[in-house]
Design a protein around this motif. Structure first.
Motif, PDB file in Angstrom:
ATOM      1  N   GLY A  58       4.559  12.967  -3.488  1.00  0.00           N
ATOM      2  CA  GLY A  58       5.525  13.178  -2.411  1.00  0.00           C
ATOM      3  C   GLY A  58       6.454  11.975  -2.269  1.00  0.00           C
ATOM      4  O   GLY A  58       6.454  11.047  -3.084  1.00  0.00           O
ATOM      5  N   ASN A  59       7.259  12.001  -1.157  1.00  0.00           N
ATOM      6  CA  ASN A  59       8.253  10.949  -0.957  1.00  0.00           C
ATOM      7  C   ASN A  59       8.779  11.030   0.470  1.00  0.00           C
ATOM      8  O   ASN A  59       8.452  11.963   1.229  1.00  0.00           O
ATOM      9  CB  ASN A  59       9.412  11.129  -1.955  1.00  0.00           C
ATOM     10  N   LEU A  60       9.591  10.043   0.833  1.00  0.00           N
ATOM     11  CA  LEU A  60      10.355  10.126   2.072  1.00  0.00           C
ATOM     12  C   LEU A  60      11.541  11.044   1.810  1.00  0.00           C
ATOM     13  O   LEU A  60      12.234  10.902   0.802  1.00  0.00           O
ATOM     14  CB  LEU A  60      10.843   8.736   2.486  1.00  0.00           C
ATOM     15  N   ASN A  61      11.771  12.025   2.703  1.00  0.00           N
ATOM     16  CA  ASN A  61      12.816  13.019   2.469  1.00  0.00           C
ATOM     17  C   ASN A  61      14.189  12.364   2.403  1.00  0.00           C
ATOM     18  O   ASN A  61      14.527  11.492   3.200  1.00  0.00           O
ATOM     19  CB  ASN A  61      12.830  14.076   3.584  1.00  0.00           C
ATOM     20  N   SER A 111       0.824  -1.207   0.000  1.00  0.00           N
ATOM     21  CA  SER A 111       0.000   0.000   0.000  1.00  0.00           C
ATOM     22  C   SER A 111       0.860   1.261   0.000  1.00  0.00           C
ATOM     23  O   SER A 111       0.541   2.238  -0.692  1.00  0.00           O
ATOM     24  CB  SER A 111      -0.930  -0.010   1.213  1.00  0.00           C
ATOM     25  N   ILE A 112       1.984   1.271   0.740  1.00  0.00           N
ATOM     26  CA  ILE A 112       2.838   2.469   0.752  1.00  0.00           C
ATOM     27  C   ILE A 112       3.599   2.589  -0.574  1.00  0.00           C
ATOM     28  O   ILE A 112       3.836   3.698  -1.060  1.00  0.00           O
ATOM     29  CB  ILE A 112       3.809   2.445   1.948  1.00  0.00           C
ATOM     30  N   LYS A 113       3.949   1.450  -1.170  1.00  0.00           N
ATOM     31  CA  LYS A 113       4.639   1.482  -2.474  1.00  0.00           C
ATOM     32  C   LYS A 113       3.735   2.080  -3.547  1.00  0.00           C
ATOM     33  O   LYS A 113       4.206   2.831  -4.416  1.00  0.00           O
ATOM     34  CB  LYS A 113       5.070   0.077  -2.885  1.00  0.00           C
ATOM     35  N   GLN A 114       2.448   1.807  -3.488  1.00  0.00           N
ATOM     36  CA  GLN A 114       1.520   2.344  -4.482  1.00  0.00           C
ATOM     37  C   GLN A 114       1.483   3.865  -4.409  1.00  0.00           C
ATOM     38  O   GLN A 114       1.433   4.547  -5.441  1.00  0.00           O
ATOM     39  CB  GLN A 114       0.125   1.771  -4.255  1.00  0.00           C
ATOM     40  N   VAL A 115       1.537   4.411  -3.201  1.00  0.00           N
ATOM     41  CA  VAL A 115       1.525   5.873  -3.048  1.00  0.00           C
ATOM     42  C   VAL A 115       2.865   6.466  -3.472  1.00  0.00           C
ATOM     43  O   VAL A 115       2.924   7.509  -4.139  1.00  0.00           O
ATOM     44  CB  VAL A 115       1.194   6.258  -1.591  1.00  0.00           C
ATOM     45  N   LEU A 116       3.958   5.798  -3.103  1.00  0.00           N
ATOM     46  CA  LEU A 116       5.283   6.293  -3.468  1.00  0.00           C
ATOM     47  C   LEU A 116       5.471   6.346  -4.982  1.00  0.00           C
ATOM     48  O   LEU A 116       6.121   7.266  -5.499  1.00  0.00           O
ATOM     49  CB  LEU A 116       6.361   5.393  -2.857  1.00  0.00           C
TER      50      LEU A 116
END
Length: 286
Positions: free
Chosen positions: A218-221, A207-212
């Motif tokens: 956005g993204n992880l800084n 689920s987090i990969k789909q958003v990434l």
């Protein structure tokens, strides 16, 4: 003449008179003639019957009873083998005529068109840029790959932005390892930004990969964005090729960009292939 001679002469008869007057002789002659006539009649009838077609055999007037012929004891005969009947030929009424070559060609073209349409529909225009390419080219493998700086965070939502931040607030990560690394592609220097994110389960990782992987989500800084750097590093990450890889509950995100001031873009095939190579390598680490 004396009386005895007279008597003797009266008793003696002549042979002719004897033949005419003897009743026994007359009866014997009559029987003989009747028997001869009867036999002649039988011969005549027999001849007529034999001459006639399909006439029954003449019965013997004096049949002799037939003697019974002794019978040999009956011997047991083996049972006759039953003939094996051959199975009837298979019916061909249910067989259909083979399709013509033209029909097969048309059917193949239709199937190919449907498959191509399904593949096209399964890729949205916005996500194609974010799909990691297969790192198969030897020239795309980064040379002199070296990790320069890294850290570990457990509050992924506090170090993220956009929809990715919102997702981490709903489903927190277990931890994330962020790194800055360098290498070369075709003699040009490259900076790699790496994030190895561990989620509670493979389902939450997906689920987090789909958003990434979404466009503009956005993204992880990375460390440069938060002011962490090393000697010779650029001030910020240049335009870069992106890729992500999931392995169980771990999602690895990698960006790669040229740092020599030359052209660098998210669509550069060499950058995307190198990013995929690093993501696969880092994802396999424990």
């Amino acid at each position: 003449m004396s009386p005895s001679e007279r008597d003797r002469g009266s008793r003696q008869d002549s042979p002719a008179d004897a033949g005419l007057d003897d009743p026994e002789r007359m009866g014997s002659n009559a029987d003989t003639e009747n028997s001869a006539a009867h036999i002649a009649e039988l011969v005549r009838r027999t001849s007529e019957r034999l001459a006639a077609p399909g006439s029954p055999p003449v019965a013997d007037p004096n049949p002799t009873p037939a003697q019974p012929v002794p019978m040999a004891p009956a011997q047991a005969r083996p049972p006759a083998a039953r003939p094996i009947s051959s199975p009837p030929p298979p019916s061909t009424s249910h067989l259909k005529a083979a399709p013509s070559r033209q029909t097969l060609i048309i059917a193949g073209a239709v199937i190919a068109a449907l498959l191509a349409g399904g593949i096209a529909l399964s890729h949205s225009p916005g996500s194609d840029e974010q799909k990691p390419p297969a790192a198969t080219a030897r020239s795309s493998t980064p040379a002199d790959y070296s990790v320069k700086l890294s850290d570990v965070v457990t509050d992924c939502a506090g170090h993220a932005r956009g929809q990715v931040k919102t997702k981490f607030q709903t489903v927190p990560c277990v931890k994330a390892t962020r790194s800055l690394a360098t290498g070369q592609i075709g003699g040009r220097p490259v900076l790699f930004v790496v994030s190895r994110i561990q989620m509670p389960s493979p389902l939450t990782a997906a689920s987090i990969k789909q958003v990434l992987d979404g466009s503009g989500t956005g993204n992880l800084n990375d460390l440069l964005r938060e002011g962490k750097t090393f000697t010779g590093a650029p001030d910020k990450m240049p335009a870069s090729g992106y890729t992500s890889v999931q392995s169980g509950a771990v999602v690895t995100v990698v960006e790669a960009g040229f740092t020599d001031g030359g052209p660098s873009s998210s669509t550069d095939a060499a950058l995307r292939a190198s990013a995929a190579q690093v993501a696969t390598m880092v994802s396999a680490q424990k």
